[in-house]
Design a protein around this motif. Structure first.
Motif, PDB file in Angstrom:
ATOM      1  N   TYR A  49      -1.768  -2.492  -8.325  1.00  0.00           N
ATOM      2  CA  TYR A  49      -1.000  -1.660  -7.300  1.00  0.00           C
ATOM      3  C   TYR A  49       0.608  -1.599  -7.904  1.00  0.00           C
ATOM      4  CZ  TYR A  49      -4.754  -2.873  -4.154  1.00  0.00           C
ATOM      5  OH  TYR A  49      -5.992  -3.348  -3.889  1.00  0.00           O
ATOM      6  N   ASP A  50       1.052  -0.454  -7.344  1.00  0.00           N
ATOM      7  CA  ASP A  50       2.375   0.107  -8.116  1.00  0.00           C
ATOM      8  C   ASP A  50       3.756  -0.877  -6.950  1.00  0.00           C
ATOM      9  OD1 ASP A  50       2.731   1.366  -5.688  1.00  0.00           O
ATOM     10  OD2 ASP A  50       2.408   3.156  -6.446  1.00  0.00           O
ATOM     11  N   ALA A  51       4.774  -0.338  -7.383  1.00  0.00           N
ATOM     12  CA  ALA A  51       5.819  -1.008  -6.538  1.00  0.00           C
ATOM     13  C   ALA A  51       5.734  -0.752  -5.144  1.00  0.00           C
ATOM     14  CB  ALA A  51       7.018  -0.874  -7.418  1.00  0.00           C
ATOM     15  N   ASN A  52       5.177   0.363  -4.764  1.00  0.00           N
ATOM     16  CA  ASN A  52       5.106   0.503  -3.397  1.00  0.00           C
ATOM     17  C   ASN A  52       3.590  -0.025  -2.680  1.00  0.00           C
ATOM     18  OD1 ASN A  52       7.473   2.066  -3.187  1.00  0.00           O
ATOM     19  ND2 ASN A  52       6.429   3.773  -4.312  1.00  0.00           N
ATOM     20  N   GLY A  53       3.026  -0.937  -3.315  1.00  0.00           N
ATOM     21  CA  GLY A  53       1.761  -1.237  -2.595  1.00  0.00           C
ATOM     22  C   GLY A  53       0.626  -0.273  -2.863  1.00  0.00           C
ATOM     23  N   LYS A  54       1.038   0.862  -3.578  1.00  0.00           N
ATOM     24  CA  LYS A  54      -0.243   1.850  -3.621  1.00  0.00           C
ATOM     25  C   LYS A  54      -0.972   1.536  -4.749  1.00  0.00           C
ATOM     26  CE  LYS A  54       2.230   5.588  -1.114  1.00  0.00           C
ATOM     27  NZ  LYS A  54       2.779   6.900  -1.303  1.00  0.00           N
ATOM     28  N   SER A  61      -2.591   1.780  -8.057  1.00  0.00           N
ATOM     29  CA  SER A  61      -1.897   2.306  -9.274  1.00  0.00           C
ATOM     30  C   SER A  61      -2.776   3.618  -9.939  1.00  0.00           C
ATOM     31  CB  SER A  61      -2.037   1.081 -10.356  1.00  0.00           C
ATOM     32  OG  SER A  61      -1.463   1.624 -11.498  1.00  0.00           O
TER      33      SER A  61
END
Length: 213
Positions: A108-113, A115
């Protein structure tokens, strides 16, 4: 989750069985050493003599861990200690077995989405880098992944005395749900091939077992 993994494993196995016929035979044929005078492997930093050139071959692939798919064959090299890369230049073949290392990237990316990095997740990465010396001029190159039934064939032209890099960048298949994001867990789709950063055209006759699903 176990049912999903079982289903994906079944799809992977069926796809492999349907795609392995002609391509597998082609790979087996190209693995045979018919010549030994086309290239020699170079391990030092010497300059190629007059009339010759050095070709640095770079390729990599990331696979799922061993046992990730329940129905995958026990003979599969995915996630194992070594993974084979096949290179055939004008009839001289080399099958290089490359050691792998565990590679973990955030899912997951920094926004929780989820990757969008195609190599996000836990797997095993194999990196090939070889330098070979051969005569300057035009050569027919065949690149294959025996384990994944993928092949690509093309021509390159080398100039006298140069050292040039032939690079294979993996493009993975995409997962359909919930979005079409490429992921190594679905296997290799194709490779983008470049010679010192310039795209190389793949032969239309090239047998590609890594079709998009």
């Amino acid at each position: 989750m176990k049912k999903l993994t079982l289903y994906i494993g079944a799809v992977l196995l069926i796809s492999s069985l349907f795609g392995c016929g002609t391509t597998a035979k082609e790979i087996q044929e190209r693995s045979l050493v018919k010549r030994t005078d086309v290239f020699t492997e170079v391990s030092n930093g010497s300059v190629p003599p007059r009339g010759f050139a050095d070709l640095i071959i770079k390729a990599n692939i990331k696979t799922h861990l061993e046992g990730y798919y329940i129905l995958e064959s026990g003979e599969s090299q995915h996630g194992r200690q070594k993974y084979p890369f096949l290179v055939n230049i004008c009839g001289q073949a080399a099958l290089w077995e490359v050691g792998g290392f565990k590679d973990v990237k955030p899912a997951y990316d920094a926004n929780g989405k989820t990757s969008r990095d195609p190599e996000a997740g836990e797997g095993v990465k194999y990196v090939l880098e070889k330098k070979v010396r051969l005569a300057a001029g035009t050569h027919r190159v065949y690149f294959g992944l025996p384990e994944d039934k993928y092949v690509a064939e093309f021509e390159i032209t080398l100039k006298n005395g140069e050292a040039i890099t032939l690079e294979f960048k993996p493009i993975y298949r995409t997962k359909r749900i919930p979005t079409r994001i490429p992921t190594f867990l679905k296997g290799i789709n194709k490779y983008e091939v470049s010679l010192d950063g310039k795209p190389v055209a793949i032969s239309a006759e090239s047998l590609n077992g890594g079709k998009e699903e």
